[in-house]
Scaffold this motif. Structure first.
Motif, PDB file in Angstrom:
ATOM      1  N   HIS A 238      -6.669   6.607  -3.370  1.00  0.00           N
ATOM      2  CA  HIS A 238      -6.256   7.947  -2.905  1.00  0.00           C
ATOM      3  C   HIS A 238      -4.793   7.006  -2.091  1.00  0.00           C
ATOM      4  CE1 HIS A 238     -10.284  10.242  -2.121  1.00  0.00           C
ATOM      5  NE2 HIS A 238      -9.672   9.321  -2.851  1.00  0.00           N
ATOM      6  N   LYS A 239      -4.550   6.039  -1.848  1.00  0.00           N
ATOM      7  CA  LYS A 239      -3.136   5.842  -1.331  1.00  0.00           C
ATOM      8  C   LYS A 239      -2.431   5.697  -2.563  1.00  0.00           C
ATOM      9  CE  LYS A 239      -5.762   3.479   1.927  1.00  0.00           C
ATOM     10  NZ  LYS A 239      -5.914   1.442   3.173  1.00  0.00           N
ATOM     11  N   ILE A 240      -3.069   5.560  -3.691  1.00  0.00           N
ATOM     12  CA  ILE A 240      -1.852   4.979  -5.131  1.00  0.00           C
ATOM     13  C   ILE A 240      -1.843   6.640  -5.633  1.00  0.00           C
ATOM     14  CG2 ILE A 240      -2.486   4.933  -7.329  1.00  0.00           C
ATOM     15  CD1 ILE A 240      -0.542   1.931  -6.060  1.00  0.00           C
ATOM     16  N   GLU A 241      -2.679   7.219  -5.622  1.00  0.00           N
ATOM     17  CA  GLU A 241      -2.304   8.534  -5.937  1.00  0.00           C
ATOM     18  C   GLU A 241      -1.196   9.776  -4.992  1.00  0.00           C
ATOM     19  OE1 GLU A 241      -5.671  11.364  -5.748  1.00  0.00           O
ATOM     20  OE2 GLU A 241      -6.409  10.169  -7.271  1.00  0.00           O
ATOM     21  N   LEU A 242      -0.897   9.101  -3.476  1.00  0.00           N
ATOM     22  CA  LEU A 242       0.366   9.619  -2.540  1.00  0.00           C
ATOM     23  C   LEU A 242       1.084   9.381  -3.320  1.00  0.00           C
ATOM     24  CD1 LEU A 242       1.041  11.552   0.036  1.00  0.00           C
ATOM     25  CD2 LEU A 242       0.263   9.683   1.237  1.00  0.00           C
ATOM     26  N   VAL A 243       0.956   8.039  -3.388  1.00  0.00           N
ATOM     27  CA  VAL A 243       2.863   6.278  -3.706  1.00  0.00           C
ATOM     28  C   VAL A 243       3.235   8.093  -4.206  1.00  0.00           C
ATOM     29  CG1 VAL A 243       2.979   5.102  -4.625  1.00  0.00           C
ATOM     30  CG2 VAL A 243       2.051   5.044  -1.877  1.00  0.00           C
ATOM     31  N   ASN A 244       2.391   8.271  -6.350  1.00  0.00           N
ATOM     32  CA  ASN A 244       2.620   8.546  -7.775  1.00  0.00           C
ATOM     33  C   ASN A 244       2.869   9.882  -7.223  1.00  0.00           C
ATOM     34  OD1 ASN A 244       2.450   6.618  -8.588  1.00  0.00           O
ATOM     35  ND2 ASN A 244      -0.023   6.754  -9.417  1.00  0.00           N
ATOM     36  N   TRP A 245       2.656  10.873  -6.077  1.00  0.00           N
ATOM     37  CA  TRP A 245       2.591  12.058  -5.465  1.00  0.00           C
ATOM     38  C   TRP A 245       4.148  12.507  -5.237  1.00  0.00           C
ATOM     39  CZ3 TRP A 245       4.000  14.882  -1.380  1.00  0.00           C
ATOM     40  CH2 TRP A 245       4.159  15.788  -0.819  1.00  0.00           C
TER      41      TRP A 245
ATOM     42  N   GLY B  57       4.360   4.413 -16.104  1.00  0.00           N
ATOM     43  CA  GLY B  57       3.653   5.777 -15.397  1.00  0.00           C
ATOM     44  C   GLY B  57       2.805   5.202 -14.035  1.00  0.00           C
ATOM     45  N   GLY B  58       3.011   4.347 -13.393  1.00  0.00           N
ATOM     46  CA  GLY B  58       3.272   4.708 -11.623  1.00  0.00           C
ATOM     47  C   GLY B  58       1.776   4.619 -11.624  1.00  0.00           C
TER      48      GLY B  58
ATOM     49  N   ALA C  29       7.638   4.124  -0.928  1.00  0.00           N
ATOM     50  CA  ALA C  29       6.705   4.862  -0.726  1.00  0.00           C
ATOM     51  C   ALA C  29       5.984   4.106  -0.584  1.00  0.00           C
ATOM     52  CB  ALA C  29       7.233   5.521  -2.201  1.00  0.00           C
ATOM     53  N   LEU C  30       5.567   2.884  -1.260  1.00  0.00           N
ATOM     54  CA  LEU C  30       4.546   1.917  -0.928  1.00  0.00           C
ATOM     55  C   LEU C  30       3.982   1.649   0.813  1.00  0.00           C
ATOM     56  CD1 LEU C  30       4.717  -0.033  -3.864  1.00  0.00           C
ATOM     57  CD2 LEU C  30       2.491   1.692  -3.639  1.00  0.00           C
ATOM     58  N   VAL C  31       5.628   1.226   1.173  1.00  0.00           N
ATOM     59  CA  VAL C  31       5.359   0.569   2.534  1.00  0.00           C
ATOM     60  C   VAL C  31       5.040   1.911   3.603  1.00  0.00           C
ATOM     61  CG1 VAL C  31       7.028  -0.211   4.333  1.00  0.00           C
ATOM     62  CG2 VAL C  31       6.348  -1.221   2.515  1.00  0.00           C
ATOM     63  N   SER C  32       5.902   3.197   3.031  1.00  0.00           N
ATOM     64  CA  SER C  32       5.908   4.439   4.041  1.00  0.00           C
ATOM     65  C   SER C  32       4.269   4.584   3.951  1.00  0.00           C
ATOM     66  CB  SER C  32       6.413   5.505   3.015  1.00  0.00           C
ATOM     67  OG  SER C  32       7.758   5.018   3.607  1.00  0.00           O
ATOM     68  N   VAL C  33       3.424   5.133   2.840  1.00  0.00           N
ATOM     69  CA  VAL C  33       1.856   5.216   2.895  1.00  0.00           C
ATOM     70  C   VAL C  33       1.102   4.225   3.309  1.00  0.00           C
ATOM     71  CG1 VAL C  33       0.126   5.517   1.257  1.00  0.00           C
ATOM     72  CG2 VAL C  33       2.703   6.116   1.055  1.00  0.00           C
TER      73      VAL C  33
END
Length: 598
Positions: A101-108, A22-23, A72-76
């Motif tokens: 907001h960082k987690i939201e960006l990773v999931n997006w 579910g991310g 994606a995690l490393v990039s954010v």
């Protein structure tokens, strides 16, 4: 029972790296060490496949990197926590500074980024050393994160292909390597190559030919995404402007794209290598070309050869949309004139090569010191020390690898005069002896120097340039890259033997004790993807590191039943803020003390 526990541990590790089903995962719960290792392994697989010429495997692995949650995690994290411009917004005015907001960006990025349309960059101007201004293009935060992910997929492919004497904006390489390469070519009693083509490309970032660049990328999976960034346009005070050429200087992936566009320059200049046992060396009749981004120097046997190299390169650059900046391009003899490169002066004096800080760099530094001290009139000693120490440290660390002792001493003398004028202005009616006793003394216990500016209440003091030891830089070997799995031990040894970071002995010792890692999250305390590449970057590094790392006092059990004792460890400042008493760790007593960066 034990098997069930092992399964739970394994599942929790998978969740930390790839994210739970579910991310949904809290940012502080991420195992960054495992995430970084995951991305590092995949980068090395891409490098190995590229080195072997297996293009099909390279493309498949790049697709995997572009889908990877770890990537994606490393990039954010890179664009929201590590990069200097993390708090700078693009044209949409948005930043991502909070964990949720960082987690939201990773999931997006993993679920909905396919429908994203690249946004124009915001044009801002920063001053150049020559008094002019350099335009930077600031992408929106979403594009920065996507570019960082693309960088992880594209960079290792090209690291396996780049030429050996390309040093700009590459992992594990920097300005000091470029200067070291020049030293090896020009040093000695009678070096063969004493004519230099000191060249600079005119507005290289702004003039790269898009079609030529995209053709060089071939079938890279994110090629169309890169095309969209290149064509996104620019917004400044005059409105929107379409971009038909160039890549914005300020984008995460832009430096790599410049290196891709300039790949092949050594061959075009006529540089040739031959095998000598296990080593690859320059042929005797070949010129040597050292490049740092769009700055380059070609070292040649004769003036005629230097002119031939310039003509060849002019022809080679034209289809790429590039040309020499004739105002900054010249052919000189190393013994007679010397040349400036990356803020250093390279010149032979009576048959001996000396590389020093350039006169222009010294002049700029004096002007900056004077401007800051004038602005600090009316401030107290602590404000002066807090403002000036990063400048002193940054400049001296950048130039500590060359012949800088005399320049350091001259700057210390100049700085003392500025300090005394500042103190005299603060107390115009006080005699000289009173001012000296108030502000100067032996504040540094390790130095027998009574002329150190300090604050008697806090004990803090202003560093001197000459306190920075001259340390010779260890030149990176040939085409070595951190992405090469065969050179893991080489890079580990290089890190161990490298110059110490500009911090106090106590902090450096504690860093070594902790293996350079935070005792809370296990991640590296100092993000050293590449060392700072200018005095200003070192200055910024000192300021950011001072804010990012703090000391924590912990109550640890004594040995053999002795009472608990107070120990010190280094942790990330954000780890300290997230610390709770429910994590099972020892009781803590936060202490915001200087880290030796003042």
């Amino acid at each position: 029972m034990q098997a069930g526990a092992a399964t739970q541990v394994a599942e929790s590790r998978v969740d930390a790296v790839n994210g739970p089903e579910g991310g949904v995962l809290e940012w502080p719960e991420i195992d960054w060490r495992a995430v970084e290792d995951d991305v590092r392994r995949l980068r090395r697989r891409i490098f190995t496949a590229s080195k072997a010429g297996d293009l099909k495997r390279v493309r498949n692995l790049q697709k995997l990197m572009l889908r990877s949650r770890s990537s994606a995690l490393v990039s954010v994290r890179r664009v929201t926590e590590i990069n200097a411009g993390r708090a700078t917004a693009g044209v949409d005015g948005r930043t991502v500074l909070f964990d949720e907001h960082k987690i939201e960006l990773v999931n997006w990025m993993q679920q909905r980024a396919v429908s994203w349309t690249a946004q124009p960059v915001k044009r801002v101007f920063i001053p150049k050393s020559n008094g002019g201004k350099r335009g930077l293009g600031i992408p929106v935060i979403v594009d920065r994160a996507l570019q960082a992910r693309v960088l992880n997929a594209l960079e290792p492919e090209w690291e396996a292909r780049f030429e050996p004497k390309s040093y700009g904006f590459r992992p594990g390489r920097g300005c000091q390597d470029a200067i070291g390469a020049i030293y090896l070519v020009v040093n000695g009693k009678n070096p063969h190559r004493q004519w230099a083509l000191d060249a600079d490309l005119a507005a290289a970032f702004d003039r790269i030919n898009h079609d030529r660049l995209l053709a060089a990328l071939g079938s890279f999976p994110a090629r169309e995404q890169i095309r969209a960034w290149l064509k996104a346009g620019v917004i400044d005070k005059d409105g929107f402007t379409a971009t038909e050429e160039g890549t914005p200087q300020g984008g995460v992936v832009s430096p790599l794209l410049l290196n891709v566009a300039l790949h092949g320059m050594e061959e075009a200049a006529g540089v040739r290598y031959s095998k000598l046992g296990t080593k690859t060396v320059l042929r005797k009749d070949s010129p040597a070309l050292i490049r740092y981004a769009d700055d380059l120097v070609a070292l040649c046997h004769t003036r005629e050869q230097a002119e031939q190299v310039k003509a060849r390169l002019s022809t080679w650059l034209a289809p790429r949309g590039l040309a020499f900046n004739e105002d900054k391009t010249r052919i000189v003899h190393v013994e007679d004139d010397g040349f400036d490169f990356l803020g250093f002066t390279v010149r032979r004096y009576g048959g001996k090569l000396l590389i020093k800080p350039s006169k222009a760099a010294l002049r700029r530094n004096r002007q900056r010191l004077r401007a800051h001290m004038l602005a600090l009139r009316g401030s107290n000693a602590q404000a002066v020390i807090r403002t000036m120490n990063p400048i002193v440290r940054g400049w001296s660390v950048y130039y500590r690898t060359v012949v800088s002792s005399q320049e350091f001493a001259a700057l210390d003398d100049y700085m003392w005069k500025l300090n005394y004028k500042w103190a005299k202005h603060s107390h115009p009616n006080k005699p000289k002896r009173w001012i000296v006793n108030r502000y100067f003394g032996r504040f540094n216990p390790s130095r027998n120097d009574k002329w150190v500016l300090g604050d008697r209440e806090s004990g803090t003091y202003l560093r001197k340039f000459a306190w920075t030891k001259i340390v010779r830089h260890q030149l990176v070997s040939g085409t070595a890259s951190p992405d090469d799995p065969a050179l893991t031990e080489y890079w580990a040894k290089r890190r161990r033997r490298g110059a110490l970071p500009p911090m106090s002995k106590a902090v450096v010792s504690q860093l070594k004790t902790q293996g350079g890692r935070c005792s809370k999250c296990g991640d590296f305390l100092l993000h050293a993807e590449r060392e700072p590449q200018s005095p200003q970057e070192w200055e910024q590094w000192a300021r950011v590191t001072r804010q990012a790392i703090t000391k924590e006092h912990i109550l640890a059990p004594g040995q053999n039943g002795t009472p608990d004792e107070l120990q010190t460890r280094l942790i990330h400042a954000h780890c300290q803020r997230r610390n709770t008493t429910t994590d099972g760790s020892p009781a803590t007593a936060p202490a915001r003390k200087p880290l030796g960066l003042a």
